[in-house]
Every structure is written in C-alpha cells, then in structure tokens.
Motif scaffolding. Structure first.
Motif, PDB file in Angstrom:
ATOM      1  N   SER A 159      -6.716  -6.082  -3.652  1.00 58.76           N
ATOM      2  CA  SER A 159      -6.129  -5.218  -2.966  1.00 58.76           C
ATOM      3  C   SER A 159      -5.675  -3.962  -3.853  1.00 58.76           C
ATOM      4  O   SER A 159      -5.566  -2.931  -3.451  1.00 58.76           O
ATOM      5  N   THR A 207      -2.316   2.201   4.905  1.00 61.32           N
ATOM      6  CA  THR A 207      -1.363   1.394   4.029  1.00 61.32           C
ATOM      7  C   THR A 207      -0.112   2.147   3.665  1.00 61.32           C
ATOM      8  O   THR A 207       0.911   1.824   3.561  1.00 61.32           O
ATOM      9  N   VAL A 217      -5.645  -1.534   7.453  1.00 55.08           N
ATOM     10  CA  VAL A 217      -4.920  -1.891   6.182  1.00 55.08           C
ATOM     11  C   VAL A 217      -5.790  -3.140   5.828  1.00 55.08           C
ATOM     12  O   VAL A 217      -6.143  -4.107   6.445  1.00 55.08           O
ATOM     13  N   VAL A 271      -4.165  -6.334   1.187  1.00 57.60           N
ATOM     14  CA  VAL A 271      -2.827  -5.574   1.226  1.00 57.60           C
ATOM     15  C   VAL A 271      -1.988  -6.245   2.206  1.00 57.60           C
ATOM     16  O   VAL A 271      -0.682  -6.235   2.031  1.00 57.60           O
TER      17      VAL A 271
END
Lengths: 441, 180
Positions: free
Chosen positions: A56, A355, A396, A400
């Motif tokens: 991530s 995000t 996303v 994450v």
C-alpha cells in the motif's frame, strides 16, 4: 509431514485465503487449543500485514503499464537505438512518495484551510457552503401537486452558471443543491467549469458548454446529455447512461469524454467499463458518432482532458472560498498553487482520488474537525466527495483498504488516538504556516 | 491472476512475434513485483520505477535473446538490477538531495507508517532469494502455488512450505513491531 507442520502450513495458507471450510474449522479449533500455534499465527499475521503495508505504501501509478507501452511506441518509432535511458523522462517528475503519504499530504494541505491559524487569528464566520434543498424546487415557484419529474441535483461552479428547469424558470448562481424539475439544462459560464451530479453520474461541463438533465430512458434515473460543447462524464458503482443523437452510451465505474468535432462526436472512455451502442469499448478505443451510426477505432494514447480535471478543481476551490471568505486570496497566493498541482495529479488518477477521498471522510468521521463549525466539516465532506467523484471503494487498492480497517480497529481500542493524530497534524500545519510566513505568505 | 509460467511462455512467444497485447499482459502481470524487488534493493521509489520501466523496454527490444521464456520475470529483474547498478553512481549525489526533500514533504501519517514500511522493505531484501521470490510473486504478481512452483522449480506443496518459512523469517525480522 507431522501434525504440527500441517497446522503451521494451514496457519500460513490462511493468509492466502484458499483454505477450505473444513481446513478453516480445523485451524480454528487448533488455534483455540494451542497457545504456541496462536503465537505463530500472530507472527505470520505480522509478516502478512507488513507485506500488505509495503504494497500500500508503494503502489505503482495506475497508468504505469500504459506509460511503458507509450515509451515503447516512442522507442520503436525512433528506431535510433538510443537505449532505455532515452525514455526516463516519461516518468512524472514529481516525487512519488506513497499513496498514503499523498493522502496525508492532501489532508495537510486542505487542513491548512480548516485549521490554519496562520491565515487569521479569527477564522471567518462562514455560511453553509451550499444552500439546502427541500421539497421545493431550487428555482421557480412551487406548484402544488405538480407531477413533472424532478431530480436531486448538485451543481457547483466558480462562476455563475445558467440553470433552466423543465418549467422554464431560469436562474444564474454558483451552486445548486436540491430538487430541479426535469428536463433541465445547465450552461457553464464562459470562463468557468461546472460540476453537475445527478442520478449517480457526474459531469464536468467545460466553459460555455451546456448539459441537459433528463430521464432519457424513462427508467426513473435522470441522465446527463451533452447539448452543446464537450462533456466529461463519470459514474461510480451505478451504471450511468447518456446518448448522442440516437446512439446510447453507458458507463460503469469509469469516465468518458464526449468531444464535438467536425466529423461528429468522439466518445473516449478514460477508464472503467463503457459501452457504445451494443459494443464494449475500452480506454484504448474511441468511437466516432455521426448521426445514428458509430465506428469504434483504436485510441492508443488516451489522455484525460485538462478541463475534465479543472472542473473538479474549480468545484473544490469554490468550497475553500466559501470557508475562507475574504481570506481566500491570501490562501491562493501562499498555498493555492501547490495544492492545485497536487490535486491535479490526484484527480487524474482514480486510485489516488478514491484513496484521498476516503481518507478525508475518514478523518472527518473520526472527529478530526470536531472543534470547527459544522459548515467547515460539511465543506470538507463536499471536497472529499468531489475528489472521489466517479470512484468506488473498489478503486482503493486492497492493501490501503486493509490499512483503513486496521486504523478503525486501532481507534476502537484507543479513541484518543485521533486526538494524538490531530495534535500531530496541527503541529505540522503550524510548521508549514511558519514556513509560508517566512516566505512572505 | 491464475495464469502460470506456461502462459507466461506462450505470452513471451507471442510478444516475440510482435504481439504487443501479449507484452502488455506480461508487463501488467510482473511490473509491481519487479518494482518492489528493485525497491527492496535500492530503497528509492522513484529510481525503482525508472529502472522497472526501462527494464521492460529493454526486455521488449531484446526478447529474442531470452533463452527460457518461462523465466521472463527473473530475466526482467536481472535487467533491472543491471540498469540500477549502472545508474547508481551517476545519481548518487542527486539522491542525497532527493532524500532530504522527501523527508521534508512527508506528512504526519507517513511518519507513523514509514518506519514500519522501511523495516519491511529491508527485511524482505535480507531474506534468502527463494523466500523473497516466493513472497513477491505471491503478493505482488498475484501468482499462486502451482505457478510459483514452476517458476522456482519446486512442487506446489513446497511453495506452501517456502511461504510459511518466508513469513516466519519475516516475522522474526519484524519482531520490534510485535505487540507487547
């Protein structure tokens, strides 16, 4: 293989997500009975989460493959044997830190507006960023038992857009939130974009262009249609339909530019799933729509038009202007440019946009701005929505999402953590404020 | 992704005959794994991206030289490592400047996570090669047991054992982050 080794393997394979129900049950029973195995499982989880965190923290840009292929095309075309060094400039010059760091940077940058004591010792009293809409249409008189279809519309612009509703009423304003009688049109001002959201779709209308809001397919969900000029359309999870002449276009989890040319309207998907007529089209293709026919052809280097990004940027600036009031010009002089540049990169990349949007929502939800007026929290939520337009949770990156879930868990265990974070954030903001003050901001 | 080295081999053969889509599939399958491999070596995200990009471009133009098409991934990593070594010297001074800029720009959340991310990156770099390869193929190339086994030349069962040992070794190196 011993029974112990088998259990250890199960514990490891658990993180691959491919255990059968029977194997899962066996592992659960063993974990319940065996403290050593529990310890090992916790160790393996730490390793698993560590790698997930690395993933991530260091994702590749979503268009990385495309960049490589574009560079290959250039290299092949050049045929000069210049070697790989010749294409280094294809990579963005800005620092690619990490998705999370970028999100935190956006929180910091936007947070400057909300927590920025350096701008003003006494933050301006602000009106709600957008007028609340009720049952009454946002323009025109309310007609009792009016059965004409209406839709919930949000439209934002940094200039005065012209809204004409289905009853013929017109208005000129910078923001519209509420019920509008269909079919309606929104014409962007000559010098500003408009962001319009209706029925699960979002459109960016470039300066001077007009979009129609109507229920084209009579399915109860309003659509956005290009009337004049170009249009950029985005959809989230719901399928969004539009049409050009009698050609139907639909979009799901994606974006599409409709551009008017001398030969007809060119439809270019920029990401996600799109269909034109009965043909599926990808972001590497475009369709030329002429009359009621269309032709799909390759579009090797699709680029999202700047205005499609600028429109959202304008809408974000509008929110910031509402919050800062008279202090806005000062903000624009000091930090506006760096924030703009950061946002441009983010808005052009669905993964980053998704995000960042969720990151902003996350902080507001957990009380980061609890000491600020509700209007500011709402403005922050609006900004998060605008950044995340056209994206879904699926955009996303999985690691994450896992990180968000971990943070949620941490906050459940330690609700004060958000206060610690707010303190750190404030200190960082103050440092930045000092930095900009020293630079004469 | 469930495609294995047989498919990788087929894709390489198609790409050799000029099929760009086949090469695109190879890039999208292996780019993240190659990038993380380079990142674990260099610790520099930007330079790792550059060499990853250039390694694939070099790979495309020299695909005919690849003797074992099924080993495409390790071949590209080899190219990336060579490119990285070649450039290391010329960008050394620049790196120092960039590293300090990076620190200045890091946000608060980055500060919270950076320490652990860095520790994971270093720990992966220190793992035995087959552990590291198995982990990277699993997490970044989204390959599963059989495909990883064919790339590493071991059985599917052995891959599960390698992954178990790799995770144990990694957990040991990340002991400092274990809850008290």
């Amino acid at each position: 293989m011993s029974g112990r080794e088998e259990l250890e393997l199960l514990s490891s394979r658990f993180f691959d997500g491919d255990l059968t129900a029977q194997e899962n049950a066996r592992l659960e029973a063993a974990l319940a009975a065996d403290p050593e195995l529990r310890e090992l499982h916790a160790d393996l989880m730490r390793a698993h989460q560590g790698v997930a965190m690395l993933a991530s923290a260091h994702p590749l840009p979503q268009d990385f493959t495309r960049r490589i292929l574009a560079a290959l095309d250039q290299d092949t075309a050049a045929q000069a044997g210049t070697g790989p060094g010749a294409v280094i400039h294809q990579l963005p010059k800005r620092h690619w830190t990490t998705l999370i760091a970028a999100a935190a940077a956006v929180v910091l940058a936007i947070g400057l507006v909300f927590g920025a004591s350096y701008l003003s010792e006494n933050p301006p009293t602000v009106a709600p960023p957008v007028a609340k809409g009720g049952e009454k249409p946002v323009i025109g008189p309310e007609v009792v038992q009016d059965t004409r279809p209406r839709a919930e519309v949000v439209a934002l612009s940094s200039g005065a857009m012209r809204l004409t509703d289905g009853a013929g009423a017109t208005s000129q304003q910078t923001s519209v939130t509420g019920q509008v009688i269909l079919p309606a049109t929104v014409q962007a001002p000559a010098d500003a974009h408009v962001l319009v959201r209706v029925g699960g779709g979002t459109a960016i209308v470039p300066p001077g262009a007009t979009v129609r809001l109507s229920d084209v397919d009579a399915d109860g969900v309003p659509n956005l249609e290009s009337v004049d000029g170009d249009l950029y359309l985005e959809s989230g999870d719901k399928q969004v339909s539009t049409r050009v002449n009698n050609v139907r276009l639909s979009l799901r989890r994606g974006g599409m530019t409709l551009r008017r040319t001398e030969n007809g309207v060119v439809a270019e998907p920029s990401f996600g799933f799109a269909s034109i007529g009965s043909s599926q089209v990808s972001f590497r293709q475009s369709a030329l729509i002429n009359g009621d026919t269309f032709e799909v052809s390759p579009c090797p280097n699709p680029v999202l038009d700047d205005w499609a990004v600028e429109g959202r940027l304008d809408a974000i600036k509008l929110q910031l202007r509402d919050v800062l009031g008279a202090e806005y010009p000062k903000f624009e002089q000091t930090l506006g440019k760096s924030l703009e540049s950061m946002l441009r990169g983010i808005l052009a990349n669905p993964s980053e946009a998704a995000t960042n949007s969720r990151m902003l929502h996350f902080f507001v939800k957990h009380g980061w701005l609890d000491d600020r007026p509700e209007s500011e929290r709402q403005a922050m939520r609006n900004i998060a929505d605008i950044i995340g337009q056209g994206t879904t949770d699926a955009d996303v990156p999985v690691p994450v999402r896992q990180l968000f879930a971990q943070l949620e868990e941490e906050l459940k265990k330690n609700p004060d953590a958000i206060r610690d974070f707010a303190r750190m954030m404030r200190e960082a903001l103050e440092r930045r404020g000092d930095h900009h003050r020293k630079r004469g901001g | 992704m469930t495609d294995g080295p047989e498919d990788t081999q087929a894709l390489v053969l198609r790409a050799r005959s000029g099929d760009k889509l086949a090469f695109e599939l190879l890039v999208s399958r292996y780019e993240h794994g190659v990038y993380i491999h380079m990142l674990s070596k260099t610790g520099d995200p930007e330079r790792s991206q550059e060499v990853t990009q250039d390694a694939f471009i070099t790979a495309y133009t020299t695909l005919a030289r690849l003797e074992k098409p099924a080993s495409f991934r390790s071949w590209v990593i080899g190219i990336a490592l060579n490119l990285s070594r070649r450039r290391k010297k010329e960008v050394a001074n620049l790196d120092l400047l960039e590293a300090s800029a990076e620190k200045r720009e890091s946000g608060a959340l980055a500060a919270i996570t950076n320490e652990k991310v860095d520790a994971v990156r270093r720990a992966i770099a220190e793992l035995p090669e087959n552990y590291r390869d198995a982990l990277l193929m699993h997490y970044f190339d989204k390959q599963r047991g059989k495909a990883i086994g064919q790339e590493l030349g071991v059985s599917e069962g052995a891959v599960h054992m390698i992954l178990l040992r790799a995770r144990k070794a990694l957990a040991e190196k990340l002991q400092a982050f274990a809850p008290e």
